[in-house]
Write a protein that holds these residues in place. Structure first.
Motif, PDB file in Angstrom:
ATOM      1  N   LEU A  93      50.002 -52.827  -1.848  1.00 34.28           N
ATOM      2  CA  LEU A  93      49.601 -51.515  -1.327  1.00 34.28           C
ATOM      3  C   LEU A  93      50.731 -50.946  -0.473  1.00 34.28           C
ATOM      4  O   LEU A  93      51.628 -51.675  -0.070  1.00 34.28           O
ATOM      5  CB  LEU A  93      48.341 -51.677  -0.461  1.00 34.28           C
ATOM      6  N   HIS A 101      41.801 -50.000   5.859  1.00 34.33           N
ATOM      7  CA  HIS A 101      40.813 -48.973   5.505  1.00 34.33           C
ATOM      8  C   HIS A 101      40.204 -49.243   4.123  1.00 34.33           C
ATOM      9  O   HIS A 101      39.000 -49.120   3.921  1.00 34.33           O
ATOM     10  CB  HIS A 101      41.462 -47.583   5.524  1.00 34.33           C
ATOM     11  N   LEU A 102      41.068 -49.619   3.190  1.00 35.32           N
ATOM     12  CA  LEU A 102      40.596 -49.884   1.834  1.00 35.32           C
ATOM     13  C   LEU A 102      39.612 -51.052   1.827  1.00 35.32           C
ATOM     14  O   LEU A 102      38.588 -51.022   1.133  1.00 35.32           O
ATOM     15  CB  LEU A 102      41.809 -50.205   0.954  1.00 35.32           C
ATOM     16  N   THR A 131      35.979 -44.664   7.971  1.00 37.74           N
ATOM     17  CA  THR A 131      35.409 -45.034   6.675  1.00 37.74           C
ATOM     18  C   THR A 131      33.879 -44.924   6.695  1.00 37.74           C
ATOM     19  O   THR A 131      33.212 -45.425   5.790  1.00 37.74           O
ATOM     20  CB  THR A 131      35.838 -46.473   6.275  1.00 37.74           C
TER      21      THR A 131
END
Ligand SMILES: Cc1ncc(COP(=O)(O)O)c(C=O)c1O
Length: 245
Positions: A93, A101-102, A131
């Motif tokens: 990433l 966050h993902l 989120t």
């Protein structure tokens, strides 16, 4: 490989048009900018050469993560930490903060609790809110006397867990206190995580920046194999190897 740790690189007053930095320009000149892990030394020659070769290619379309990069990470993990990992376990990433966050989006549902300890590297504190999750925090114990370290308060951490808590965002070694967690502390954490059936994101960005003599890093998922199936380990090349993000 030759490293140059002697020639200062002027970043406060760069020549016009040459890469002003956030580090040296966010605050005025009276502030020594220790607020960000951003190195002032030139990157290693091999990194500069690889980037130059990439730029010289001249076509910058969507790239692939080369197999050689995945294999290199496996070799590094095995040689540095004795942890055998697989290329297929890796997800590359653009940064550790995006990964936090993902992970929150991927592993939890709206309204779930996302827990972390404080103090912590500030972007951790925004993850839950950004989120759509419930921010949950537990304070560490500050040093009581000079020379003492910040301590993990495992009781406070457990007290912050509610039935809604799903994910723990962990930092190992810990920014900003510099704590390299002791095995007993991590064992208590591992027990807690399992007992409350939490998922864990372990930000291990600073794993090879250990300043105290005799201190070693052990990836959490390697030290406690029973945690591996519920752990995402975050690693990044840039720090402290002075690589670009
Ligand atoms: C613990 C920790 N995690 C993440 C980051 C930032 O990582 P990235 O720039 O890859 O998002 C930093 C930067 O200092 C950090 O100290």
């Amino acid at each position: 490989m030759e490293f140059d740790f002697a020639t200062p690189v002027e970043r406060r007053h760069p020549e016009q048009g040459t890469w002003p930095s956030q580090k040296w320009h966010r605050y005025d000149a009276s502030v020594l900018p220790l607020w960000v892990a951003d190195m002032d030394f030139r990157s290693p020659p091999a990194v500069i050469e690889a980037l130059r070769a990439r730029v010289d290619h001249g076509v910058y379309g969507y790239g692939m993560v080369p197999d050689s990069l995945r294999r290199t990470l496996c070799e590094w993990s095995a040689s540095e930490y004795g942890w055998e990992i697989e290329p297929t376990w890796q997800l590359w990433l653009p940064g550790v903060v995006p990964a936090l966050h993902l992970a929150s989006l991927a592993l939890t549902e709206p309204g779930d609790g996302v827990l972390t300890i404080t103090p912590i590297y500030p972007p951790f504190l925004k993850v839950a809110e950004r989120t759509g999750r419930l921010p949950q925090r537990a304070a560490m114990v500050p040093p009581q006397a000079s020379g003492e370290q910040w301590r993990l308060d495992i009781e406070a951490l457990e007290a912050a867990i509610t039935p809604r808590t799903r994910l723990l965002l962990w930092c190992h070694p810990h920014n900003p206190t510099g704590r390299v967690w002791r095995h007993e502390e991590l064992a208590a954490l591992a027990e807690l995580v399992e007992r409350h059936d939490l998922l864990l994101v372990s930000d291990e960005l600073h794993c090879d920046l250990l300043l105290d003599e005799g201190v070693t890093h052990r990836p959490l998922a390697a030290a406690f194999p029973e945690l591996a199936a519920r752990t995402i380990t975050l690693w990044a090349p840039p720090r402290p190897s002075i690589w670009p993000d």
